[in-house]
Write a protein that holds these residues in place. Structure first.
Motif, PDB file in Angstrom:
ATOM      1  N   GLU A   1     -22.607  -2.165 -44.494  1.00  0.00           N
ATOM      2  CA  GLU A   1     -23.673  -2.653 -45.108  1.00  0.00           C
ATOM      3  C   GLU A   1     -23.524  -4.039 -45.840  1.00  0.00           C
ATOM      4  OE1 GLU A   1     -27.389  -1.364 -47.962  1.00  0.00           O
ATOM      5  OE2 GLU A   1     -26.547   0.109 -46.304  1.00  0.00           O
ATOM      6  N   LYS A   2     -22.674  -3.872 -46.699  1.00  0.00           N
ATOM      7  CA  LYS A   2     -22.037  -4.915 -47.535  1.00  0.00           C
ATOM      8  C   LYS A   2     -21.637  -6.207 -46.810  1.00  0.00           C
ATOM      9  CE  LYS A   2     -18.824  -6.421 -51.146  1.00  0.00           C
ATOM     10  NZ  LYS A   2     -18.899  -7.771 -50.983  1.00  0.00           N
ATOM     11  N   ASN A   3     -20.871  -5.834 -45.640  1.00  0.00           N
ATOM     12  CA  ASN A   3     -20.374  -6.967 -44.722  1.00  0.00           C
ATOM     13  C   ASN A   3     -21.478  -7.776 -44.317  1.00  0.00           C
ATOM     14  OD1 ASN A   3     -17.880  -4.946 -43.445  1.00  0.00           O
ATOM     15  ND2 ASN A   3     -17.693  -6.441 -45.214  1.00  0.00           N
ATOM     16  N   ILE A   4     -22.804  -7.243 -43.815  1.00  0.00           N
ATOM     17  CA  ILE A   4     -23.723  -7.563 -43.253  1.00  0.00           C
ATOM     18  C   ILE A   4     -24.594  -8.287 -44.239  1.00  0.00           C
ATOM     19  CG2 ILE A   4     -25.956  -7.135 -41.977  1.00  0.00           C
ATOM     20  CD1 ILE A   4     -24.340  -4.777 -40.556  1.00  0.00           C
ATOM     21  N   LYS A   5     -24.708  -7.861 -45.389  1.00  0.00           N
ATOM     22  CA  LYS A   5     -25.511  -8.338 -46.374  1.00  0.00           C
ATOM     23  C   LYS A   5     -24.856  -9.678 -46.907  1.00  0.00           C
ATOM     24  CE  LYS A   5     -27.000  -7.709 -51.227  1.00  0.00           C
ATOM     25  NZ  LYS A   5     -27.050  -6.906 -52.517  1.00  0.00           N
ATOM     26  N   ASP A   6     -23.361  -9.779 -47.225  1.00  0.00           N
ATOM     27  CA  ASP A   6     -22.837 -10.907 -47.358  1.00  0.00           C
ATOM     28  C   ASP A   6     -22.777 -12.037 -46.494  1.00  0.00           C
ATOM     29  OD1 ASP A   6     -21.683  -9.823 -49.650  1.00  0.00           O
ATOM     30  OD2 ASP A   6     -19.786  -9.516 -48.883  1.00  0.00           O
ATOM     31  N   LEU A   7     -22.660 -11.785 -45.119  1.00  0.00           N
ATOM     32  CA  LEU A   7     -23.079 -12.506 -44.056  1.00  0.00           C
ATOM     33  C   LEU A   7     -24.410 -13.023 -43.917  1.00  0.00           C
ATOM     34  CD1 LEU A   7     -21.594 -13.535 -41.277  1.00  0.00           C
ATOM     35  CD2 LEU A   7     -22.381 -11.648 -40.212  1.00  0.00           C
TER      36      LEU A   7
ATOM     37  N   LYS B   1     -25.152 -18.595 -34.752  1.00  0.00           N
ATOM     38  CA  LYS B   1     -24.124 -17.830 -34.075  1.00  0.00           C
ATOM     39  C   LYS B   1     -23.275 -17.079 -34.958  1.00  0.00           C
ATOM     40  CE  LYS B   1     -24.427 -20.323 -29.523  1.00  0.00           C
ATOM     41  NZ  LYS B   1     -23.626 -20.959 -28.819  1.00  0.00           N
ATOM     42  N   ILE B   2     -22.813 -15.927 -34.939  1.00  0.00           N
ATOM     43  CA  ILE B   2     -21.697 -15.120 -35.526  1.00  0.00           C
ATOM     44  C   ILE B   2     -20.335 -15.343 -34.871  1.00  0.00           C
ATOM     45  CG2 ILE B   2     -20.993 -13.020 -36.808  1.00  0.00           C
ATOM     46  CD1 ILE B   2     -23.878 -12.289 -36.696  1.00  0.00           C
ATOM     47  N   GLY B   3     -19.291 -15.715 -35.586  1.00  0.00           N
ATOM     48  CA  GLY B   3     -18.116 -15.990 -35.006  1.00  0.00           C
ATOM     49  C   GLY B   3     -17.025 -15.683 -36.291  1.00  0.00           C
ATOM     50  N   PHE B   4     -15.683 -15.606 -35.821  1.00  0.00           N
ATOM     51  CA  PHE B   4     -14.641 -15.589 -36.706  1.00  0.00           C
ATOM     52  C   PHE B   4     -14.644 -17.007 -37.545  1.00  0.00           C
ATOM     53  CE2 PHE B   4     -13.310 -12.454 -33.346  1.00  0.00           C
ATOM     54  CZ  PHE B   4     -12.995 -11.244 -34.289  1.00  0.00           C
ATOM     55  N   ALA B   5     -14.249 -16.777 -38.843  1.00  0.00           N
ATOM     56  CA  ALA B   5     -14.155 -17.851 -39.514  1.00  0.00           C
ATOM     57  C   ALA B   5     -12.592 -18.102 -39.820  1.00  0.00           C
ATOM     58  CB  ALA B   5     -14.820 -17.817 -40.891  1.00  0.00           C
TER      59      ALA B   5
ATOM     60  N   PHE C   1     -16.154 -13.176 -41.092  1.00  0.00           N
ATOM     61  CA  PHE C   1     -16.905 -13.579 -39.908  1.00  0.00           C
ATOM     62  C   PHE C   1     -18.048 -14.839 -40.744  1.00  0.00           C
ATOM     63  CE2 PHE C   1     -16.012  -9.828 -38.060  1.00  0.00           C
ATOM     64  CZ  PHE C   1     -16.303 -10.106 -36.641  1.00  0.00           C
ATOM     65  N   LYS C   2     -18.321 -15.760 -39.989  1.00  0.00           N
ATOM     66  CA  LYS C   2     -19.541 -16.692 -40.692  1.00  0.00           C
ATOM     67  C   LYS C   2     -20.550 -16.794 -39.620  1.00  0.00           C
ATOM     68  CE  LYS C   2     -17.024 -20.404 -38.613  1.00  0.00           C
ATOM     69  NZ  LYS C   2     -16.398 -22.073 -38.702  1.00  0.00           N
ATOM     70  N   ILE C   3     -21.717 -17.257 -40.217  1.00  0.00           N
ATOM     71  CA  ILE C   3     -22.697 -17.954 -39.189  1.00  0.00           C
ATOM     72  C   ILE C   3     -22.849 -19.208 -39.204  1.00  0.00           C
ATOM     73  CG2 ILE C   3     -25.130 -17.787 -39.028  1.00  0.00           C
ATOM     74  CD1 ILE C   3     -25.432 -15.160 -40.487  1.00  0.00           C
TER      75      ILE C   3
ATOM     76  N   GLY D   1     -23.567 -16.466 -45.643  1.00  0.00           N
ATOM     77  CA  GLY D   1     -22.927 -17.112 -44.321  1.00  0.00           C
ATOM     78  C   GLY D   1     -21.770 -16.680 -44.200  1.00  0.00           C
ATOM     79  N   ILE D   2     -21.033 -16.159 -44.953  1.00  0.00           N
ATOM     80  CA  ILE D   2     -19.483 -15.767 -44.639  1.00  0.00           C
ATOM     81  C   ILE D   2     -19.287 -14.311 -45.293  1.00  0.00           C
ATOM     82  CG2 ILE D   2     -18.604 -16.864 -46.539  1.00  0.00           C
ATOM     83  CD1 ILE D   2     -16.378 -17.739 -44.573  1.00  0.00           C
ATOM     84  N   THR D   3     -18.528 -13.614 -44.771  1.00  0.00           N
ATOM     85  CA  THR D   3     -17.877 -12.186 -45.464  1.00  0.00           C
ATOM     86  C   THR D   3     -16.511 -12.439 -45.863  1.00  0.00           C
ATOM     87  OG1 THR D   3     -16.626 -11.513 -43.347  1.00  0.00           O
ATOM     88  CG2 THR D   3     -18.626 -10.872 -43.319  1.00  0.00           C
ATOM     89  N   SER D   4     -16.256 -11.451 -46.798  1.00  0.00           N
ATOM     90  CA  SER D   4     -14.950 -11.492 -47.374  1.00  0.00           C
ATOM     91  C   SER D   4     -14.100 -11.021 -46.213  1.00  0.00           C
ATOM     92  CB  SER D   4     -14.679 -10.541 -48.488  1.00  0.00           C
ATOM     93  OG  SER D   4     -15.108  -9.263 -48.127  1.00  0.00           O
TER      94      SER D   4
END
Length: 60
Positions: free
Chosen positions: A8-14, A44-48, A38-40, A18-21
């Protein structure tokens, strides 16, 4: 994504930042473990950032 569920934290950060840890525990198609952010971008969502050992690979 890549055999890993986002928290849930990953999704919230994303959504908010716009990016996760860095997220650990992903597995590639060849079953090798890696870490990634991950970044938006362009709706689109992809690997940063993907990390295997001490090597850093930018997303393509």
């Amino acid at each position: 994504m890549a055999s890993k569920k986002l928290t849930e934290k990953n999704i919230k950060d994303l959504l908010e930042k716009g990016i996760t840890s860095v997220i650990k525990g992903f597995k590639s198609k060849s079953k090798k473990p890696f870490e990634a952010k991950f970044k938006i971008e362009d709706k689109k969502i992809g690997f940063a950032l993907a990390i295997r050992g001490s090597v850093t690979c930018p997303s393509s």
